[in-house]
Enzyme design. Sequence first.
Site, PDB file in Angstrom:
ATOM      1  CE1 TYR A  66      -4.375   0.158  -0.257  1.00  0.00           C
ATOM      2  CE2 TYR A  66      -4.235  -1.778   1.135  1.00  0.00           C
ATOM      3  CZ  TYR A  66      -4.948  -0.963   0.273  1.00  0.00           C
ATOM      4  OH  TYR A  66      -6.230  -1.282  -0.043  1.00  0.00           O
ATOM      5  CD  GLU A  68      -4.780   5.088   1.058  1.00  0.00           C
ATOM      6  OE1 GLU A  68      -4.871   5.993   1.901  1.00  0.00           O
ATOM      7  OE2 GLU A  68      -5.594   4.158   0.969  1.00  0.00           O
ATOM      8  CG  ASP A 212      -9.171  10.362 -23.737  1.00  0.00           C
ATOM      9  OD1 ASP A 212      -8.189   9.612 -23.901  1.00  0.00           O
ATOM     10  OD2 ASP A 212     -10.226  10.000 -23.191  1.00  0.00           O
ATOM     11  CB  THR A 238      -5.368   3.826 -21.500  1.00  0.00           C
ATOM     12  OG1 THR A 238      -5.362   3.906 -22.920  1.00  0.00           O
ATOM     13  CG2 THR A 238      -6.770   4.082 -20.976  1.00  0.00           C
ATOM     14  CE  LYS A 241      -7.812   2.130 -25.307  1.00  0.00           C
ATOM     15  NZ  LYS A 241      -7.952   2.879 -24.044  1.00  0.00           N
ATOM     16  NE  ARG A 247      -7.324  -2.884 -19.946  1.00  0.00           N
ATOM     17  CZ  ARG A 247      -7.874  -3.707 -20.829  1.00  0.00           C
ATOM     18  NH1 ARG A 247      -7.166  -4.654 -21.397  1.00  0.00           N
ATOM     19  NH2 ARG A 247      -9.127  -3.560 -21.145  1.00  0.00           N
TER      20      ARG A 247
HETATM   21  N1  DSN Z   1     -12.724   0.524 -24.490  1.00  0.00           N
HETATM   22  C1  DSN Z   1     -11.741   1.358 -25.118  1.00  0.00           C
HETATM   23  C2  DSN Z   1     -11.652   1.100 -26.585  1.00  0.00           C
HETATM   24  O1  DSN Z   1     -11.793  -0.040 -26.979  1.00  0.00           O
HETATM   25  O2  DSN Z   1     -11.444   2.010 -27.358  1.00  0.00           O
HETATM   26  C3  DSN Z   1     -11.975   2.768 -24.815  1.00  0.00           C
HETATM   27  O3  DSN Z   1     -12.216   2.910 -23.475  1.00  0.00           O
END
Ligand code: DSN
Length: 431
Positions: A66, A68, A212, A238, A241, A247
């Site tokens: 942990y 925080e 974003d 994120t 990707k 993740r």
């Molecule tokens: N679920 C993601 C995507 O597939 O683009 C976006 O949050």
Amino acid sequence: MLSDTIDAVATELSAQTSLQATDPEIARLIEEEERRQHDAIRLIPSENYASRAVIEATGTVLTNKYSEGYPGRRYYEGQQVIDPIETLAVERARTLFGADHANVQPYSGSVANLAVYLAFTEPGDTVMGMALPMGGHLTHGWPVSITGKWLRPVQYGVSRETGTVDFDEVRQLAHAERPKLIFCGGTAVPRTIEFDRFAEVAEEVGAVLVADIAHIAGLVAGGAHPSPVPHAPVISTTTHKTLRGPRGAMLMCREEHAAAIDKAVFPGLQGGPHDHTTAAIAVALEEALRPEFADYAHRIVDNAKALAGQLMTRGFDLVSGGTDNHLILIDLTSKGVPGKAAAQALDRAGLETNYNTVPFDPRKPFDPSGLRIGTPSVTTRGMGPDEMATIAEMIDRAVDATRAGDQSAIERVREESRELASAFSAPGIDA
Ligand code: DSN
């Protein structure tokens, strides 16, 4: 040297045995998923293959801790190792993107976006984003999301003629509604996001521009898409990707907003950060800082353009008439096959995609007209334009077979797609 290797193999084997011994059912399912990811041609544009190093970092004792707070300012003791790990991740993010400040703690992209709302708005405030069926994201103010319920969203879309963002609409809406935040970026945007033009509008109405870049972070990092940093004071992404991390998510911002963003993430929305994820983000950022990552990012775009060109030659209608990035949005209306039926048949054929709405879709979101595909995963496996031509041909045949209800043709594509996949190793997966 040899003994190091033997030790490493022994450690790996004992780890495998341990999961196998404790929970053979889950162990078997994970192995099955590994095989599935290896054997499929994975075309979902938001997915990728994380490297073995990234996967290793996520499966560590860091999950036991942990922490925080932030490095040097924690609410738990025993941060001798966690602090340098998080500091490394933050510094690598700042270096890679050229940002003043980075927060690597958000659990996901949705939580990162919620933190932005928390930092800059009060319930009921007006915010602006791209409508979900036009290519935006749920958290950009879509009505079913908390961001559409607790704020007052106004939504822009794309032009019916070009399929690209209509800046006259964006400007008009922003001037009429005076949003506090303007989100740009999305989940089904096949064209370059014009951060400079969004920034102009945001400045005219005194809004904070939020870029974003979840889908395109790896392209930005590798110089294959313009950077939002000079234009957007706040950037959300994120990490799993095109960036090929675990993740997770990150927020970056100008120094003036650093305290508000940090406070919104913790204690505003989250408790303890997921330190194993933080370490894996640090590893992914280190990989993305290498020169070969820029080459990878450019190859993703080259492959997407090649695939788009091949599909158009075969009579597929693409939203906006092509792509500038990693993503292609196919409108299947002219092929006479709904998106869901096509996606399901393609999955049976070993070509993994997702059905998606297209702008102005007359069909319902759960059974829309479109198919969303992308090239990050196949590029990670080392495929190039020749393989894109083969994939376009297989998609074409599978879609025709779906319309004709020809299961044996789908089976034949399945054999061919498996053969293609087997010719390219998948990082993070033992052959
Ligand atoms: N679920 C993601 C995507 O597939 O683009 C976006 O949050």
